[in-house]
Write an enzyme that holds these catalytic residues in place. Structure first.
Site, PDB file in Angstrom:
ATOM      1  N   ASP A 365       0.852  -1.192   0.000  1.00  0.00           N
ATOM      2  CA  ASP A 365       0.000   0.000   0.000  1.00  0.00           C
ATOM      3  C   ASP A 365       0.897   1.256   0.000  1.00  0.00           C
ATOM      4  O   ASP A 365       1.443   1.591   1.027  1.00  0.00           O
ATOM      5  CB  ASP A 365      -0.951   0.003   1.196  1.00  0.00           C
ATOM      6  CG  ASP A 365      -0.230  -0.220   2.529  1.00  0.00           C
ATOM      7  OD1 ASP A 365       0.846  -0.858   2.546  1.00  0.00           O
ATOM      8  OD2 ASP A 365      -0.745   0.233   3.553  1.00  0.00           O
ATOM      9  N   GLU A 559      12.132   2.827   7.433  1.00  0.00           N
ATOM     10  CA  GLU A 559      11.187   1.841   6.908  1.00  0.00           C
ATOM     11  C   GLU A 559      11.540   1.386   5.496  1.00  0.00           C
ATOM     12  O   GLU A 559      11.365   0.226   5.139  1.00  0.00           O
ATOM     13  CB  GLU A 559       9.791   2.485   6.910  1.00  0.00           C
ATOM     14  CG  GLU A 559       8.687   1.685   6.284  1.00  0.00           C
ATOM     15  CD  GLU A 559       7.416   2.503   6.107  1.00  0.00           C
ATOM     16  OE1 GLU A 559       6.342   1.893   6.081  1.00  0.00           O
ATOM     17  OE2 GLU A 559       7.498   3.737   5.982  1.00  0.00           O
TER      18      GLU A 559
END
Length: 621
Positions: A365, A559
């Site tokens: 996503d 991340e």
């Protein structure tokens, strides 16, 4: 060697001199002299610290001592001069995992309830009515503390019911255990930053890192919480929040169990209880025709739910909603409100969000590969993972249960699961393999055609071992070069994004961004098929990227990365979690931490030496 300094005074002097952009870090972007003199308060001897990396290490060591509240403290010069690879790996092993570990119980609940995603005036914890121990325990805590609310989820709930919770979102309880000291929450590990809950596929990769660092019990705890979610919420959740009750994530439960039993042979009864749940999830989540199973015999991501995903930031869908607002001749915000309330129902917009929620279920996503298409696709990754379920279940039954396993009054055999895997491999080859391109593509079963978007998920079959050797060679020799960048593989090729929509915005799972799970799955595939030199190269590229960013940016482990510039400075969509901290990075980011530890375990010693010297990959490969 250790020297004594006045902590606060040195800390402030160091920042004043070296943190010229005043972001509470010492990085390559600062314009200070990059040379600082330390005075030992006992011996009056002077020590010179030079360079961004060593100065940021000094800042981190001082920050830790400041938190202890000491006026004078000892600085360990060996820690300041520690080799980068050793320092990063040590901090992950000894500090970051602990900082990322949570539990939902008397000890840990307050930390979780206080996070930035809690929008209720009084935080809410949802507990399944099936969990009688948990209900009693948390109701007692609610009565004692009075600063949070317990809400009981019915045993059987509909997606319409879940939608009603969006006005009062909250966390979902996870497993508890009881011993002579009472009830406590089964621990789990969060990704980090704003992600203060247990995520589905993140937890698998985190589990691999934990096992690499000899934290077997914590990896087993993740499996226990997977089992709890399936038994109480019907699936392994996207994350344990109320608005994720209708959404799962990529199925990697069997892979975690396989990693655990490969690490240490365990009590067969423990494995049996989990194997029951794996089989339950396989049948009830992934193999229901018309839901996630499709007429081709292959599966898809297909999240339930109605309307817009709840977790996105305000304005995220404005470009999508604007044409519909014009269609209904309403201002954008007014249309959005009416659509959310369902006083306006639009079938086309509803279908868009079926695909959007399903894309989020995939873990990707967002990506232009799955925008407005996900629920129509037999995607390569989901079917590869389910192939591995079938192979893993066969392995467990053969290795631990003499070829026969009884669950819920049904007998399962090794042959049955190997036959399922064989059938799925045949179907993947039929619908997804492109011999000419030497790649696997998702298959659009609605429009009955291949969906030729070049994505890193094409390497999933390599990871699970369903490729023939000939297919593996084509993937590595023909497909892989399209994805390789200085610091690893990108989520897609630039050409595929342009082919979908030349005007498409940058999406974080596409080119040029690099993610830990894509690297780790590729590594496993290269190892499976004996591409040892290519494995060393791809591990080195990714570890170099993590190392150089940590060295130049105060220990930052984020991340994801922008592979075009080999940097953590990512400005697509949601930014980059793990980059916001003061003075010292305390947790890194879950699956990037794991990739570092797992990558080091694969890397030959000579490459580790090069890594400590920060030798650029392009000088080596």
């Amino acid at each position: 060697m250790k020297i004594e300094v006045e902590i606060n005074a040195v800390f402030e002097q160091l920042l004043l001199q070296e943190d010229t952009d005043q972001d509470k870090k010492i990085t390559k972007d600062d314009k200070g002299p990059k040379r600082f003199v330390l005075n030992d308060s006992r011996t009056k001897e002077q020590f010179v610290i030079e360079g961004t990396y060593h100065l940021s290490n000094l800042l981190q060591e001082l920050a830790e001592l400041r938190e202890q509240g000491t006026i004078y403290g000892e600085i360990n010069l060996d820690r300041i001069q520690e080799l980068p690879v050793d320092r990063i790996s040590r901090k992950i092993r000894t500090s970051y995992w602990g900082e990322l570990t949570r539990s939902i119980d008397r000890k840990g609940l307050q930390q979780i309830l206080a996070d930035e995603k809690t929008s209720n005036a009084v935080p809410t914890l949802y507990v399944s009515a099936k969990d009688t121990q948990g209900v009693a325990y948390f109701l007692a805590l609610e009565k004692e503390w009075g600063n949070f609310k317990v809400a009981i989820l019915p045993e059987n709930y509909t997606q319409d019911y879940v939608e009603t919770l969006n006005t009062k979102p909250g966390l979902l309880a996870l497993a508890t255990s009881e011993d002579e000291n009472g009830i406590k929450g089964v621990p789990f590990v969060v990704p980090g930053g704003r992600f203060n809950e247990m995520y589905g596929w993140d937890s698998y990769f985190i589990g691999l890192g934990l096992l690499e660092d000899d934290k077997l019990d914590l990896a087993k705890d993740i499996a226990t919480n997977f089992k709890y979610q399936i038994e109480h919420y019907g699936k392994i959740l996207n994350a344990n929040r109320s608005y994720y009750l209708t959404r799962t994530q990529p199925p990697l439960y069997s892979s975690l169990l396989r990693a655990i039993v490969d690490y240490e042979k365990l009590d067969v009864s423990w494995l049996a209880s989990h194997l029951e749940t794996v089989i339950l999830e396989y049948h009830s989540v992934w193999m229901v025709m018309g839901e996630r199973l499709t007429p081709t015999g292959l599966s898809r991501y297909k999240a339930d739910g109605i309307g817009m995903p709840f977790e996105v930031e305000p304005g995220h869908f404005d470009e999508v909603l604007e044409p519909f607002a014009q269609k209904y001749q309403l201002p954008l915000r007014e249309f959005e409100k009416k659509y959310l309330e369902r006083s306006i129902v639009d079938a086309d917009l509803d279908q868009y969000f079926v695909h959007d929620r399903s894309m989020r279920e995939s873990g990707h996503d967002t990506t232009n590969r799955l925008i407005n298409s996900c629920a129509n696709l037999n995607s390569v990754d989901i079917n590869s993972f389910l192939y591995k379920y079938e192979i893993d279940i066969a392995y467990f039954i053969t290795t631990y249960f003499d070829g026969t396993f009884v669950s819920q009054n049904k007998t399962y055999t090794t042959k049955e699961w190997l036959d399922k895997a064989k059938t799925r491999k045949t179907l993947i080859d039929k619908y997804c393999w492109n011999e000419t391109e030497g790649m696997y593509f998702d298959y659009d079963f609605v429009n009955k055609k291949s969906f030729p978007f070049e994505a890193a998920t094409t390497f999933s079959p390599l990871w699970v071992g369903l490729c023939s050797q000939e297919q593996a060679v084509k993937l590595v020799e023909k497909a892989l070069p399209k994805f390789v960048m200085t610091g690893g593989i990108a989520g897609s090729t630039a050409e595929s994004v342009a082919n979908v929509n030349p005007e498409a915005p940058q999406r974080q799972w596409d080119y040029p961004f690099g993610w830990a799970p894509h690297q780790m799955l590729l590594w496993g595939g290269l190892k499976n098929y004996g591409f040892q030199s290519k494995l060393q190269e791809m591990v080195y590229r990714w570890l170099w990227l993590i190392t150089i960013n940590a060295v130049e940016y105060n220990g930052t482990i984020p991340e994801k990365f922008d592979l075009e510039i080999s940097s953590h400075k990512v400005f697509a969509e949601y930014g980059n979690v793990g980059t916001e901290f003061d003075y010292i990075a305390k947790e890194g980011f879950g699956w990037v931490n794991a990739s570092y530890q797992c990558g080091l375990a694969l890397l030959a010693p000579k490459w580790k030496d090069n890594l400590n010297q920060l030798i650029h990959p392009n000088e080596l490969f």
